[in-house]
Scaffold this motif. Structure first.
Motif, PDB file in Angstrom:
ATOM      1  N   ARG A  38       4.164  19.388  13.330  1.00 22.61           N
ATOM      2  CA  ARG A  38       5.308  18.501  13.572  1.00 22.61           C
ATOM      3  C   ARG A  38       5.378  18.141  15.041  1.00 22.61           C
ATOM      4  N   MET A  39       5.467  16.840  15.329  1.00 19.68           N
ATOM      5  CA  MET A  39       5.506  16.362  16.711  1.00 19.68           C
ATOM      6  C   MET A  39       6.663  15.396  16.910  1.00 19.68           C
ATOM      7  N   ILE A  40       7.212  15.403  18.100  1.00 25.49           N
ATOM      8  CA  ILE A  40       8.188  14.391  18.499  1.00 25.49           C
ATOM      9  C   ILE A  40       7.482  13.492  19.501  1.00 25.49           C
ATOM     10  N   LEU A  41       7.250  12.251  19.114  1.00 24.22           N
ATOM     11  CA  LEU A  41       6.523  11.324  19.968  1.00 24.22           C
ATOM     12  C   LEU A  41       7.490  10.601  20.898  1.00 24.22           C
ATOM     13  N   ALA A  42       7.040  10.347  22.116  1.00 27.66           N
ATOM     14  CA  ALA A  42       7.862   9.689  23.123  1.00 27.66           C
ATOM     15  C   ALA A  42       8.168   8.261  22.710  1.00 27.66           C
ATOM     16  N   GLU A  43       9.149   7.674  23.355  1.00 24.42           N
ATOM     17  CA  GLU A  43       9.610   6.330  23.024  1.00 24.42           C
ATOM     18  C   GLU A  43       8.466   5.322  23.042  1.00 24.42           C
ATOM     19  N   GLY A  44       8.315   4.600  21.950  1.00 26.70           N
ATOM     20  CA  GLY A  44       7.306   3.556  21.839  1.00 26.70           C
ATOM     21  C   GLY A  44       5.983   4.076  21.318  1.00 26.70           C
ATOM     22  N   THR A  45       5.643   3.763  20.065  1.00 26.59           N
ATOM     23  CA  THR A  45       4.401   4.243  19.454  1.00 26.59           C
ATOM     24  C   THR A  45       3.652   3.092  18.792  1.00 26.59           C
ATOM     25  N   LEU A  46       2.363   2.957  19.116  1.00 31.02           N
ATOM     26  CA  LEU A  46       1.477   2.016  18.434  1.00 31.02           C
ATOM     27  C   LEU A  46       0.687   2.811  17.402  1.00 31.02           C
ATOM     28  N   LEU A  47       0.819   2.444  16.145  1.00 35.25           N
ATOM     29  CA  LEU A  47       0.160   3.138  15.044  1.00 35.25           C
ATOM     30  C   LEU A  47      -0.873   2.212  14.404  1.00 35.25           C
ATOM     31  N   ILE A  48      -2.101   2.706  14.227  1.00 37.39           N
ATOM     32  CA  ILE A  48      -3.157   1.951  13.544  1.00 37.39           C
ATOM     33  C   ILE A  48      -3.665   2.802  12.387  1.00 37.39           C
ATOM     34  N   THR A  49      -3.698   2.220  11.193  1.00 38.54           N
ATOM     35  CA  THR A  49      -4.143   2.936   9.999  1.00 38.54           C
ATOM     36  C   THR A  49      -5.293   2.177   9.342  1.00 38.54           C
ATOM     37  N   PHE A  83       6.258   0.900  16.901  1.00 39.31           N
ATOM     38  CA  PHE A  83       7.581   1.476  16.657  1.00 39.31           C
ATOM     39  C   PHE A  83       8.299   1.638  17.982  1.00 39.31           C
ATOM     40  N   GLU A  84       9.559   1.272  18.024  1.00 45.67           N
ATOM     41  CA  GLU A  84      10.365   1.474  19.212  1.00 45.67           C
ATOM     42  C   GLU A  84      11.136   2.782  19.073  1.00 45.67           C
ATOM     43  N   GLY A  85      11.372   3.434  20.196  1.00 45.37           N
ATOM     44  CA  GLY A  85      12.178   4.643  20.196  1.00 45.37           C
ATOM     45  C   GLY A  85      11.383   5.897  19.890  1.00 45.37           C
ATOM     46  N   ASP A  86      12.062   7.043  19.969  1.00 43.13           N
ATOM     47  CA  ASP A  86      11.440   8.320  19.648  1.00 43.13           C
ATOM     48  C   ASP A  86      11.104   8.370  18.173  1.00 43.13           C
ATOM     49  N   MET A  87      10.116   9.196  17.839  1.00 39.53           N
ATOM     50  CA  MET A  87       9.602   9.199  16.475  1.00 39.53           C
ATOM     51  C   MET A  87       9.199  10.618  16.092  1.00 39.53           C
ATOM     52  N   SER A  88       9.773  11.115  14.982  1.00 36.86           N
ATOM     53  CA  SER A  88       9.365  12.403  14.438  1.00 36.86           C
ATOM     54  C   SER A  88       8.159  12.161  13.540  1.00 36.86           C
ATOM     55  N   PHE A  89       7.061  12.883  13.794  1.00 34.81           N
ATOM     56  CA  PHE A  89       5.802  12.573  13.135  1.00 34.81           C
ATOM     57  C   PHE A  89       5.129  13.853  12.666  1.00 34.81           C
ATOM     58  N   ARG A  90       4.590  13.843  11.452  1.00 35.32           N
ATOM     59  CA  ARG A  90       3.832  14.991  10.982  1.00 35.32           C
ATOM     60  C   ARG A  90       2.347  14.668  11.049  1.00 35.32           C
ATOM     61  N   LEU A 101       0.831  -1.188   0.000  1.00 36.71           N
ATOM     62  CA  LEU A 101       0.000   0.000   0.000  1.00 36.71           C
ATOM     63  C   LEU A 101       0.867   1.241   0.000  1.00 36.71           C
ATOM     64  N   SER A 102       0.453   2.253  -0.762  1.00 40.93           N
ATOM     65  CA  SER A 102       1.153   3.518  -0.746  1.00 40.93           C
ATOM     66  C   SER A 102       0.498   4.423   0.277  1.00 40.93           C
ATOM     67  N   VAL A 103       1.304   5.023   1.156  1.00 41.53           N
ATOM     68  CA  VAL A 103       0.766   5.919   2.170  1.00 41.53           C
ATOM     69  C   VAL A 103       0.689   7.316   1.568  1.00 41.53           C
ATOM     70  N   PRO A 104      -0.477   7.975   1.583  1.00 43.90           N
ATOM     71  CA  PRO A 104      -0.636   9.270   0.947  1.00 43.90           C
ATOM     72  C   PRO A 104       0.143  10.365   1.659  1.00 43.90           C
ATOM     73  N   PHE A 105       0.278  11.505   0.972  1.00 44.53           N
ATOM     74  CA  PHE A 105       1.055  12.614   1.494  1.00 44.53           C
ATOM     75  C   PHE A 105       0.594  13.081   2.856  1.00 44.53           C
ATOM     76  N   TRP A 106      -0.700  12.976   3.145  1.00 44.92           N
ATOM     77  CA  TRP A 106      -1.224  13.565   4.381  1.00 44.92           C
ATOM     78  C   TRP A 106      -0.746  12.848   5.623  1.00 44.92           C
ATOM     79  N   LEU A 107      -0.311  11.593   5.457  1.00 47.73           N
ATOM     80  CA  LEU A 107       0.254  10.923   6.622  1.00 47.73           C
ATOM     81  C   LEU A 107       1.651  11.451   6.915  1.00 47.73           C
ATOM     82  N   GLY A 108       2.432  11.642   5.847  1.00 52.67           N
ATOM     83  CA  GLY A 108       3.747  12.249   5.941  1.00 52.67           C
ATOM     84  C   GLY A 108       4.608  11.723   7.075  1.00 52.67           C
ATOM     85  N   LEU A 109       4.775  10.444   7.162  1.00 51.94           N
ATOM     86  CA  LEU A 109       5.553   9.891   8.267  1.00 51.94           C
ATOM     87  C   LEU A 109       7.042  10.127   8.054  1.00 51.94           C
ATOM     88  N   GLY A 110       7.659  10.798   9.013  1.00 52.53           N
ATOM     89  CA  GLY A 110       9.109  10.895   9.012  1.00 52.53           C
ATOM     90  C   GLY A 110       9.582  10.219  10.274  1.00 52.53           C
TER      91      GLY A 110
END
Length: 200
Positions: free
Chosen positions: A130-141, A90-97, A3-12
């Motif tokens: 732009r957000m910096i998420l704390a260590e350990g993130t559960l993502l559901i799409t 995801f483990e660790g810190d995460m830069s998220f848009r 699956l292609s993730v669209p621009f609006w998710l913009g995961l970095g």
């Protein structure tokens, strides 16, 4: 299925370290092109990663998501489901848009949907945050199976997953908290008429 993730998710993503003990932060985004009133059925995406994992963690997450989808009136369907579910830890810190948006229930209740025919001056536009998420993130799409585009993205950051039964409790609680951001029920479900679309 790829699956292609669209621009609006913009995961970095910048991943490091391991899951840490912090209070979870719950956020979500959605696509203005999502036809939320039409979604009735779902299935998990198969492939690599947790979604196809037969480990205890993968099983617990799938079961918790199934439970919540059922509570909101959605039915599991292997044949041409409306929504595809993807999840990942995801483990660790995460830069998220993320995006600053009105509550999804308000958007759905207003019956709004943007497509290629929506005049430019009537489009909502996405306001990135732009957000910096704390260590350990559960993502559901949630992905629209007909357009192959992600329409909703919910996540909990700062998630601690200890070993054993306590870890299962944390995962289930995190899934419930994430789906509290997706206050969309299949149309008629709350009135006893299932499977006719979605509303709050």
């Amino acid at each position: 299925m790829k699956l292609s993730v669209p621009f609006w998710l913009g995961l970095g993503l910048t991943l490091s370290g391991c899951l840490a003990s912090r209070e979870a932060r719950i956020e979500s985004d959605y696509s203005y092109a999502g036809t939320f009133r039409r979604y009735r059925t779902y299935e998990f995406v198969t492939g690599s990663g947790l979604a196809a994992d037969t480990s205890k963690t993968g099983e617990v997450l799938r079961d918790a998501i199934r439970t919540r989808m059922k509570v909101q009136g959605y039915r599991a369907a292997r044949n041409r489901p409306d929504l595809l579910v993807i999840f990942r830890v995801f483990e660790g810190d995460m830069s998220f848009r993320g995006y600053a948006q009105d509550d999804i229930a308000r958007w759905v209740n207003n019956g709004q949907v943007e497509d290629e025919n929506t005049p430019k001056e009537e489009r909502q536009g996405y306001r990135p945050v732009r957000m910096i998420l704390a260590e350990g993130t559960l993502l559901i799409t949630l992905v629209d199976n007909h357009t192959n585009r992600a329409v909703w993205n919910g996540y909990a950051s700062g998630v601690t997953v200890p070993p054993g039964p306590r870890g299962e409790v944390v995962l289930r609680r995190s899934v419930r908290s994430i789906f509290d951001q997706y206050r969309v029920f299949t149309e008629g479900y709350l009135n006893g008429n299932e499977g006719q679309g979605t509303h709050n």
